[in-house]
Design an enzyme around this catalytic site. Structure first.
Site, PDB file in Angstrom:
ATOM      1  N   LYS A  28       1.012  -1.067   0.077  1.00  0.00           N
ATOM      2  CA  LYS A  28      -0.299   0.074  -0.211  1.00  0.00           C
ATOM      3  C   LYS A  28       0.887   1.244   0.045  1.00  0.00           C
ATOM      4  CE  LYS A  28      -3.933  -2.125   0.103  1.00  0.00           C
ATOM      5  NZ  LYS A  28      -4.778  -2.272  -1.136  1.00  0.00           N
ATOM      6  N   ARG A  29       1.983   1.184  -0.572  1.00  0.00           N
ATOM      7  CA  ARG A  29       3.000   2.390  -0.733  1.00  0.00           C
ATOM      8  C   ARG A  29       3.198   3.183   0.705  1.00  0.00           C
ATOM      9  NH1 ARG A  29       3.214  -1.054  -4.044  1.00  0.00           N
ATOM     10  NH2 ARG A  29       2.876  -0.419  -6.365  1.00  0.00           N
ATOM     11  N   ALA A  65       3.309   7.000   0.777  1.00  0.00           N
ATOM     12  CA  ALA A  65       2.245   7.636   0.079  1.00  0.00           C
ATOM     13  C   ALA A  65       1.372   8.405   0.852  1.00  0.00           C
ATOM     14  CB  ALA A  65       1.396   6.457  -0.719  1.00  0.00           C
ATOM     15  N   LEU A  67      -1.375   9.567   4.113  1.00  0.00           N
ATOM     16  CA  LEU A  67      -2.581   9.252   4.716  1.00  0.00           C
ATOM     17  C   LEU A  67      -3.176   8.132   4.123  1.00  0.00           C
ATOM     18  CD1 LEU A  67      -4.750   9.995   7.052  1.00  0.00           C
ATOM     19  CD2 LEU A  67      -5.876  11.047   5.112  1.00  0.00           C
ATOM     20  N   LEU A  69      -5.950   6.434   2.498  1.00  0.00           N
ATOM     21  CA  LEU A  69      -6.944   7.267   2.080  1.00  0.00           C
ATOM     22  C   LEU A  69      -8.169   6.235   2.147  1.00  0.00           C
ATOM     23  CD1 LEU A  69      -5.509   9.100  -1.214  1.00  0.00           C
ATOM     24  CD2 LEU A  69      -6.387  10.099   1.040  1.00  0.00           C
ATOM     25  N   GLY A 112       1.046  13.040   3.900  1.00  0.00           N
ATOM     26  CA  GLY A 112       1.418  12.598   4.892  1.00  0.00           C
ATOM     27  C   GLY A 112       2.964  12.109   5.103  1.00  0.00           C
ATOM     28  N   GLU A 115       4.903  15.127   5.609  1.00  0.00           N
ATOM     29  CA  GLU A 115       4.851  15.670   6.527  1.00  0.00           C
ATOM     30  C   GLU A 115       5.677  14.774   7.728  1.00  0.00           C
ATOM     31  OE1 GLU A 115       0.585  17.645   7.460  1.00  0.00           O
ATOM     32  OE2 GLU A 115       0.343  15.678   6.508  1.00  0.00           O
ATOM     33  N   GLU A 135      -2.848  16.415  -1.403  1.00  0.00           N
ATOM     34  CA  GLU A 135      -4.235  17.194  -0.591  1.00  0.00           C
ATOM     35  C   GLU A 135      -4.981  18.147  -1.405  1.00  0.00           C
ATOM     36  OE1 GLU A 135      -1.137  16.776   0.643  1.00  0.00           O
ATOM     37  OE2 GLU A 135      -1.083  15.946   3.000  1.00  0.00           O
ATOM     38  N   ARG A 138      -7.257  16.383  -3.663  1.00  0.00           N
ATOM     39  CA  ARG A 138      -7.962  15.614  -3.107  1.00  0.00           C
ATOM     40  C   ARG A 138      -9.104  16.006  -2.166  1.00  0.00           C
ATOM     41  NH1 ARG A 138      -5.745  11.820  -5.617  1.00  0.00           N
ATOM     42  NH2 ARG A 138      -3.838  11.019  -5.169  1.00  0.00           N
ATOM     43  N   GLY A 143      -2.916  17.713   7.443  1.00  0.00           N
ATOM     44  CA  GLY A 143      -3.307  17.525   8.781  1.00  0.00           C
ATOM     45  C   GLY A 143      -2.390  17.066   9.804  1.00  0.00           C
TER      46      GLY A 143
HETATM   47  C1  1HE Z   1      -3.037   3.923  -1.122  1.00  0.00           C
HETATM   48  C2  1HE Z   1      -2.344   5.235  -0.982  1.00  0.00           C
HETATM   49  C3  1HE Z   1      -2.689   5.820  -0.173  1.00  0.00           C
HETATM   50  C4  1HE Z   1      -1.501   3.878  -2.568  1.00  0.00           C
HETATM   51  N1  1HE Z   1      -3.917   5.493   0.655  1.00  0.00           N
HETATM   52  N2  1HE Z   1      -3.738   3.187  -0.243  1.00  0.00           N
HETATM   53  N3  1HE Z   1      -1.794  10.422  -0.588  1.00  0.00           N
HETATM   54  C5  1HE Z   1      -1.905  10.607  -2.080  1.00  0.00           C
HETATM   55  O1  1HE Z   1      -2.977  11.138  -2.609  1.00  0.00           O
HETATM   56  C6  1HE Z   1      -1.048   9.539  -3.052  1.00  0.00           C
HETATM   57  C7  1HE Z   1      -1.731   8.526  -3.360  1.00  0.00           C
HETATM   58  N4  1HE Z   1      -0.927   7.414  -4.027  1.00  0.00           N
HETATM   59  C8  1HE Z   1      -0.351   7.555  -5.339  1.00  0.00           C
HETATM   60  O2  1HE Z   1      -0.347   8.747  -5.837  1.00  0.00           O
HETATM   61  C9  1HE Z   1       0.280   6.464  -5.569  1.00  0.00           C
HETATM   62  O3  1HE Z   1      -0.033   5.295  -5.259  1.00  0.00           O
HETATM   63  C10 1HE Z   1       2.124   6.406  -5.421  1.00  0.00           C
HETATM   64  C11 1HE Z   1       2.629   7.574  -6.514  1.00  0.00           C
HETATM   65  C12 1HE Z   1       2.507   6.792  -3.961  1.00  0.00           C
HETATM   66  C13 1HE Z   1       2.446   5.239  -5.810  1.00  0.00           C
HETATM   67  O4  1HE Z   1       2.071   4.835  -7.232  1.00  0.00           O
HETATM   68  P1  1HE Z   1       2.326   3.132  -7.742  1.00  0.00           P
HETATM   69  O5  1HE Z   1       1.875   3.137  -9.075  1.00  0.00           O
HETATM   70  O6  1HE Z   1       3.945   2.749  -7.255  1.00  0.00           O
HETATM   71  O7  1HE Z   1       1.360   2.350  -6.731  1.00  0.00           O
HETATM   72  P2  1HE Z   1      -0.314   2.339  -6.977  1.00  0.00           P
HETATM   73  O8  1HE Z   1      -0.544   1.263  -7.785  1.00  0.00           O
HETATM   74  O9  1HE Z   1      -0.893   3.620  -7.049  1.00  0.00           O
HETATM   75  O10 1HE Z   1      -0.575   1.675  -5.477  1.00  0.00           O
HETATM   76  C14 1HE Z   1      -0.513   0.458  -4.962  1.00  0.00           C
HETATM   77  C15 1HE Z   1      -1.604   0.199  -4.092  1.00  0.00           C
HETATM   78  O11 1HE Z   1      -1.242   1.116  -2.732  1.00  0.00           O
HETATM   79  C16 1HE Z   1      -2.801   0.358  -4.402  1.00  0.00           C
HETATM   80  O12 1HE Z   1      -3.938  -0.441  -3.875  1.00  0.00           O
HETATM   81  P3  1HE Z   1      -4.373  -1.852  -4.428  1.00  0.00           P
HETATM   82  O13 1HE Z   1      -4.936  -2.661  -3.452  1.00  0.00           O
HETATM   83  O14 1HE Z   1      -5.020  -1.616  -5.658  1.00  0.00           O
HETATM   84  O15 1HE Z   1      -3.147  -2.791  -4.867  1.00  0.00           O
HETATM   85  C17 1HE Z   1      -3.192   1.787  -4.007  1.00  0.00           C
HETATM   86  O16 1HE Z   1      -4.543   1.997  -3.708  1.00  0.00           O
HETATM   87  C18 1HE Z   1      -2.601   1.754  -2.375  1.00  0.00           C
HETATM   88  N5  1HE Z   1      -2.357   3.014  -2.102  1.00  0.00           N
HETATM   89  N6  1HE Z   1      -1.497   5.152  -1.905  1.00  0.00           N
HETATM   90  C19 1HE Z   1      -4.072   4.218   0.432  1.00  0.00           C
HETATM   91  N7  1HE Z   1      -2.284   6.981   0.147  1.00  0.00           N
HETATM   92  C20 1HE Z   1      -2.575  13.692   8.022  1.00  0.00           C
HETATM   93  S1  1HE Z   1      -3.133  14.374   6.728  1.00  0.00           S
HETATM   94  C21 1HE Z   1      -2.336  13.823   5.412  1.00  0.00           C
HETATM   95  C22 1HE Z   1      -2.999  13.798   4.036  1.00  0.00           C
HETATM   96  C23 1HE Z   1      -2.544  13.134   3.030  1.00  0.00           C
HETATM   97  O17 1HE Z   1      -1.812  12.414   3.233  1.00  0.00           O
HETATM   98  S2  1HE Z   1      -3.375  13.188   1.534  1.00  0.00           S
HETATM   99  C24 1HE Z   1      -2.591  12.188   0.344  1.00  0.00           C
HETATM  100  C25 1HE Z   1      -2.708  10.998   0.325  1.00  0.00           C
END
Ligand code: 1HE
Length: 261
Positions: A28-29, A65, A67, A69, A112, A115, A135, A138, A143
């Site tokens: 889940k990265r 990756a 929070l 999500l 996060g 962060e 964020e 999204r 946070g």
């Molecule tokens: C996740 C998450 C996640 C991956 N929560 N499951 N963060 C984001 O908006 C970043 C979201 N993630 C991405 O943009 C990409 O996953 C990556 C660039 C980090 C990596 O890409 P990649 O191609 O290597 O991996 P993938 O195919 O996108 O993800 C592999 C799996 O990890 C997949 O799940 P699967 O069950 O389909 O295999 C994804 O859904 C899962 N995954 N990132 C949950 N973030 C205190 S407040 C903080 C607020 C935030 O951090 S908001 C930003 C959130």
């Protein structure tokens, strides 16, 4: 080397006086679930007392990756505040815990994850690293302390741009703007972070304590108060027996000189 884990997705390896804390959720990265955030807090609360420095890294192709999500359910405002405050408490333990922390970064350092990296004292990035704050797109906001810590690294204008436009910084740009203090070839961040942690562990503990706990507070104080706090902490540090013996070592030719290499 002693390995343990407070959570299946977080491993702690104690190698001598260095603690290596590793996010272990590569599938889940290394997305930070609530359980993982609480485990980070507890790990830094309970580091063995002989540990002098720590390294954080992430298993798999990305550092983190952000929070998890999938856990972002319908929260009302009150629940949202508590969730954010839980992140604050955990990342405070990283920043203001017992020992300096070096982040070893690679791949995604986003949301996060950025962060978390920002709560560490030194960031080493390999050439695959990239930084983003998704964020903004999204429909949420940082946070986990990002609005306090990230502008201190790169400035308010750059953080605003990242969140408004989805701008992604690559590893070279990231070092240039101040996300990372060290940029190394791909795959070498952990080795460099360990080298730095070993160097940090050799410092007098009170000096490291002053750097972690006094310096950031002094930097926030008006100059007049900052100078006064600096005088207090420097006199405390120099009165420690370890400081006196280190100074004697230098004066008697036993300590390393400062050199360029
Ligand atoms: C996740 C998450 C996640 C991956 N929560 N499951 N963060 C984001 O908006 C970043 C979201 N993630 C991405 O943009 C990409 O996953 C990556 C660039 C980090 C990596 O890409 P990649 O191609 O290597 O991996 P993938 O195919 O996108 O993800 C592999 C799996 O990890 C997949 O799940 P699967 O069950 O389909 O295999 C994804 O859904 C899962 N995954 N990132 C949950 N973030 C205190 S407040 C903080 C607020 C935030 O951090 S908001 C930003 C959130």
């Amino acid at each position: 080397m002693k390995s343990s884990s407070l959570h299946s997705d977080l491993h702690l390896d104690v190698q001598g006086d260095i603690a290596v804390v590793r996010l272990m959720r590569a599938s889940k990265r290394n997305a930070l679930s609530d359980g993982l955030i609480l485990a980070l807090r507890d790990t830094f609360d309970n580091l063995p007392s002989h540990v002098r420095a720590a390294v954080i890294d992430g298993d798999g192709p990305h550092f983190c990756a952000g929070l998890d999500l999938s856990e972002l359910q319908e929260r009302d405002a009150g629940q949202g505040i508590h969730h954010s405050r839980m992140w604050h408490a955990a990342l405070e333990r990283v920043q203001y815990g017992p020992v300096p922390v070096v982040a070893a970064l690679h791949g995604a350092v986003v949301g996060g994850g950025l962060e978390l990296a920002s709560a560490c004292h030194i960031r080493v990035a390999d050439a695959s690293s990239f930084y983003a704050l998704p964020e903004g797109s999204r429909g949420i906001f940082v946070g986990g302390g990002g609005s306090v810590r990230i502008p201190k690294l790169i400035g308010v204008a750059r953080m605003t741009d990242m969140m408004l436009t989805g701008r992604v910084y690559d590893a070279q740009e990231g070092e240039r703007v101040g996300f990372a203090q060290y940029l190394v070839p791909e795959g070498e961040a952990l080795a460099k972070a360990m080298e730095l942690a070993r160097r940090i562990a050799e410092n007098a503990p009170l000096t490291n304590y002053a750097l972690m706990h006094a310096l950031p507070r002094i930097a926030e104080q008006p100059a007049d108060q900052g100078y006064f706090t600096e005088a207090l902490i420097s006199s405390i540090a120099q009165s420690a027996p370890e400081a006196k013996s280190r100074l004697r070592d230098f004066l008697e030719g036993r300590a390393a000189k400062v050199s360029k290499s």
